[in-house]
Design a protein around this motif. Structure first.
Motif, short mmCIF file in Angstrom:
data_model
loop_
_atom_site.label_atom_id
_atom_site.label_comp_id
_atom_site.label_asym_id
_atom_site.label_seq_id
_atom_site.Cartn_x
_atom_site.Cartn_y
_atom_site.Cartn_z
N VAL A 78 46.91 42.54 38.14
CA VAL A 78 47.54 41.47 38.92
C VAL A 78 46.51 40.70 39.74
O VAL A 78 46.54 39.47 39.81
CB VAL A 78 48.62 42.06 39.85
N PHE A 79 45.56 41.44 40.36
CA PHE A 79 44.58 40.82 41.25
C PHE A 79 43.18 41.25 40.84
O PHE A 79 42.91 42.45 40.65
CB PHE A 79 44.85 41.24 42.70
N GLN A 80 42.29 40.27 40.70
CA GLN A 80 40.90 40.55 40.36
C GLN A 80 40.03 40.30 41.59
O GLN A 80 39.95 39.18 42.09
CB GLN A 80 40.42 39.66 39.22
N MET A 81 39.39 41.35 42.10
CA MET A 81 38.59 41.23 43.30
C MET A 81 37.21 40.66 42.96
O MET A 81 36.55 41.11 42.02
CB MET A 81 38.41 42.59 43.97
N ASN A 82 36.79 39.68 43.76
CA ASN A 82 35.44 39.14 43.63
C ASN A 82 34.52 39.65 44.73
O ASN A 82 33.35 39.95 44.48
CB ASN A 82 35.48 37.61 43.67
N LYS A 99 47.88 35.92 37.28
CA LYS A 99 49.01 35.25 36.64
C LYS A 99 48.99 33.75 36.87
O LYS A 99 49.34 32.97 35.97
CB LYS A 99 50.33 35.85 37.16
N THR A 100 48.57 33.33 38.06
CA THR A 100 48.55 31.90 38.39
C THR A 100 47.15 31.35 38.55
O THR A 100 46.99 30.17 38.85
CB THR A 100 49.34 31.66 39.69
N ASN A 101 46.13 32.22 38.40
CA ASN A 101 44.74 31.82 38.60
C ASN A 101 44.53 31.20 39.98
O ASN A 101 43.83 30.20 40.15
CB ASN A 101 44.29 30.83 37.51
N PHE A 102 45.14 31.83 40.98
CA PHE A 102 45.13 31.33 42.35
C PHE A 102 44.10 32.10 43.17
O PHE A 102 44.19 33.33 43.32
CB PHE A 102 46.52 31.49 42.96
N SER A 103 43.11 31.39 43.71
CA SER A 103 42.08 32.02 44.55
C SER A 103 42.63 32.26 45.95
O SER A 103 43.18 31.34 46.59
CB SER A 103 40.85 31.12 44.63
N CYS A 104 42.49 33.48 46.42
CA CYS A 104 43.05 33.83 47.72
C CYS A 104 42.35 35.05 48.28
O CYS A 104 41.47 35.64 47.63
CB CYS A 104 44.55 34.09 47.61
N ALA A 105 42.74 35.44 49.48
CA ALA A 105 42.18 36.63 50.12
C ALA A 105 43.29 37.38 50.83
O ALA A 105 44.17 36.77 51.44
CB ALA A 105 41.08 36.25 51.11
N PHE A 106 43.25 38.72 50.72
CA PHE A 106 44.18 39.59 51.42
C PHE A 106 43.39 40.38 52.47
O PHE A 106 42.32 40.91 52.16
CB PHE A 106 44.85 40.57 50.46
N CYS A 107 43.94 40.44 53.66
CA CYS A 107 43.27 41.18 54.72
C CYS A 107 44.25 42.16 55.35
O CYS A 107 45.30 41.77 55.88
CB CYS A 107 42.75 40.22 55.78
N LEU A 108 43.92 43.44 55.26
CA LEU A 108 44.73 44.50 55.88
C LEU A 108 44.20 44.73 57.28
O LEU A 108 42.99 44.95 57.47
CB LEU A 108 44.63 45.77 55.04
N VAL A 109 45.09 44.72 58.28
CA VAL A 109 44.67 44.71 59.69
C VAL A 109 45.31 45.86 60.45
O VAL A 109 46.50 46.15 60.27
CB VAL A 109 45.07 43.37 60.35
N TYR A 110 44.50 46.50 61.29
CA TYR A 110 45.02 47.48 62.24
C TYR A 110 44.51 47.09 63.62
O TYR A 110 43.38 47.38 64.00
CB TYR A 110 44.57 48.89 61.87
N GLY A 111 45.35 46.41 64.39
CA GLY A 111 44.93 45.87 65.67
C GLY A 111 44.71 46.93 66.73
O GLY A 111 45.44 47.92 66.80
N PRO A 112 43.71 46.73 67.59
CA PRO A 112 43.46 47.67 68.69
C PRO A 112 44.48 47.49 69.81
O PRO A 112 45.28 46.54 69.81
CB PRO A 112 42.06 47.29 69.15
N HIS A 113 44.42 48.39 70.78
CA HIS A 113 45.35 48.33 71.92
C HIS A 113 44.77 47.53 73.08
O HIS A 113 45.51 46.89 73.83
CB HIS A 113 45.69 49.75 72.39
N GLU A 114 43.46 47.57 73.26
CA GLU A 114 42.84 46.92 74.40
C GLU A 114 42.62 45.43 74.13
O GLU A 114 42.23 45.04 73.03
CB GLU A 114 41.49 47.59 74.72
N ARG A 115 42.83 44.63 75.17
CA ARG A 115 42.72 43.18 75.03
C ARG A 115 41.32 42.75 74.60
O ARG A 115 41.16 41.90 73.71
CB ARG A 115 43.08 42.51 76.36
#
Length: 437
Positions: A78-82, A99-115
């Motif tokens: 489904v997704f080809q990583m560059n 499937k759509t030849n669409f260039s994009c980026a996925f970012c998985l995030v785990y935010g901290p507690h401190e400002r």
């Protein structure tokens, strides 16, 4: 295509592997991000157990002791990583949806507690966007809310929450609404919506039907976030009044004339018939707002050029003021239109970024779509059956009830005397009005 992020609070433990594997199989997830895995290392065998088979690619940010940890898995059919980029609290994959030849980026995030740590992470994510130069999708546990109602019992937003809202707007991201729940994190009596999906405008232009919903919590205190990229036809959309129409001097006059021309009839039938002249009037007066603004700006430039060459006089100056006034009016109409369509809760002042409002409007239509409906104790998901059930419900609710014809001579109405008749014709006193109010 379905993408998901889930704060599982520990990869180990009785039932955790089975819970994740069943979730992926049930929802047919093509990319799955696990947050707060609390593990420094995983193996190909561990990933195969989680995915259900070995046909999977993955990347890891190990935990520091028993704190944190991220795993991002995806189907390489489904997704080809560059490229892959990693931080202490995020993983970013840049590549192509095959499937759509669409260039994009996925970012998985785990935010901290401190400002202070949040500010650092948001700066890193901003840098990522500039580095990749593609459409972006950020998903995960951001450990932050954007509105008071997203945290149970809250009465105001913290400084970091206001800064998070500003960051989302500055990045021109759309915070996708969750269609099936208010909160995503639960602990005792505390509830918050701190898990979310943020996508760029380019993403929504490519996938206008992108939708976000929550899955079952299972053994975690977080709900998994499920991002669905589908193209669903919802049928014809309803017609409604636009605030920008009321800025036109001839709008109300046109409505009165058209309403009179419709003659006698049921109110609903007349309202439905009114949509045709309203649509025609809208196209004639508002259908080319961009062109009107461009023409006015060109005229203003011509006047400015005349002033620059010394050809200005009182008439030219008056013409310029009139052109600027007209141009301002059309800008306001355009912003009123897209601000209403988006129902933006972020913007207090007028902003010329109509592309942002346009995509928020699309997000609002997605969140308003009804995926399933309980009818007579049975859950239905077929869109045609859902529409039929809703139509039948309101036809039954608003149908004309038959009632017996009763006359005054049937003894149900008492005849009043002359004194009572005079009292009915008397004007009420100020004291009577105050008492009634």
């Amino acid at each position: 295509m379905i993408f998901s992020s889930w704060n599982i609070r520990g990869l180990k433990g009785v039932g955790k592997l089975s819970m994740i594997k069943n979730f992926r199989r049930k929802f047919n997830v093509h990319m799955l991000g696990l947050i707060e895995t609390k593990t420094e290392m995983v193996t190909n065998f561990d990933i195969a157990q989680l995915w259900g088979n070995g046909a999977v690619k993955w990347e890891l940010v190990g935990s520091v002791g028993a704190a944190g940890g991220l795993v991002l898995m995806w189907d390489d059919m489904v997704f080809q990583m560059n490229n892959c980029y990693k931080g202490a609290r995020w993983i970013c994959l840049e590549g192509v949806l095959l499937k759509t030849n669409f260039s994009c980026a996925f970012c998985l995030v785990y935010g901290p507690h401190e400002r202070a740590e949040k500010l650092i992470m948001w700066e890193e994510l901003s840098f990522l966007s500039g580095l990749c130069q593609v459409s972006f999708c950020y998903m995960g546990d951001f450990n932050e809310v954007t509105h008071v109602e997203e945290r149970k019992g809250a009465t105001s937003l913290t400084v970091s929450a206001e800064e998070f809202k500003s960051w989302i707007q500055d990045m021109e991201l759309v915070d996708l609404a969750i269609t099936d729940r208010l909160f995503t994190w639960f602990r005792g009596q505390s509830c918050s919506r701190i898990d979310r999906g943020l996508v760029s405008l380019e993403w929504l232009e490519e996938f206008p039907d992108t939708r976000l919903r929550g899955g079952p919590r299972g053994l975690s205190d977080h709900c998994p976030m499920i991002l669905e990229v589908t193209r669903i036809s919802g049928g014809p959309r309803p017609f409604w009044s636009l605030d920008s129409w009321f800025t036109h001097d001839g709008f109300l006059r046109m409505v009165k004339e058209e309403w009179r021309n419709l003659g006698e009839g049921q109110f609903i039938d007349k309202l439905k018939a009114l949509t045709t002249p309203l649509s025609r009037w809208h196209r004639a007066n508002f259908g080319n707002m961009n062109q009107r603004i461009t023409q006015l700006e060109d005229e203003i430039k011509k006047v400015d050029d005349m002033v620059s060459t010394g050809m200005a006089d009182g008439t030219i100056e008056a013409r310029r003021r009139a052109l600027v006034s007209f141009c301002r009016k059309w800008y306001i109409r355009k912003e009123l239109h897209w601000k209403q369509m988006s129902r933006s809760r972020h913007v207090k002042e007028m902003d010329k970024n109509t592309r942002y409002f346009h995509n928020l409007a699309s997000a609002r239509r997605r969140s308003n779509m009804i995926d399933s409906l309980m009818v007579n104790g049975r859950l239905i998901r077929n869109q045609a059956r859902i529409k039929t059930a809703i139509r039948d419900f309101y036809k039954g609710l608003y149908h004309q009830e038959t009632s017996p014809v009763i006359g005054f001579r049937d003894g149900l109405v008492k005849q009043i005397n002359e004194e009572e008749a005079l009292e009915l014709e008397m004007m009420p006193t100020v004291e009577e009005i105050k008492e009634a109010v």
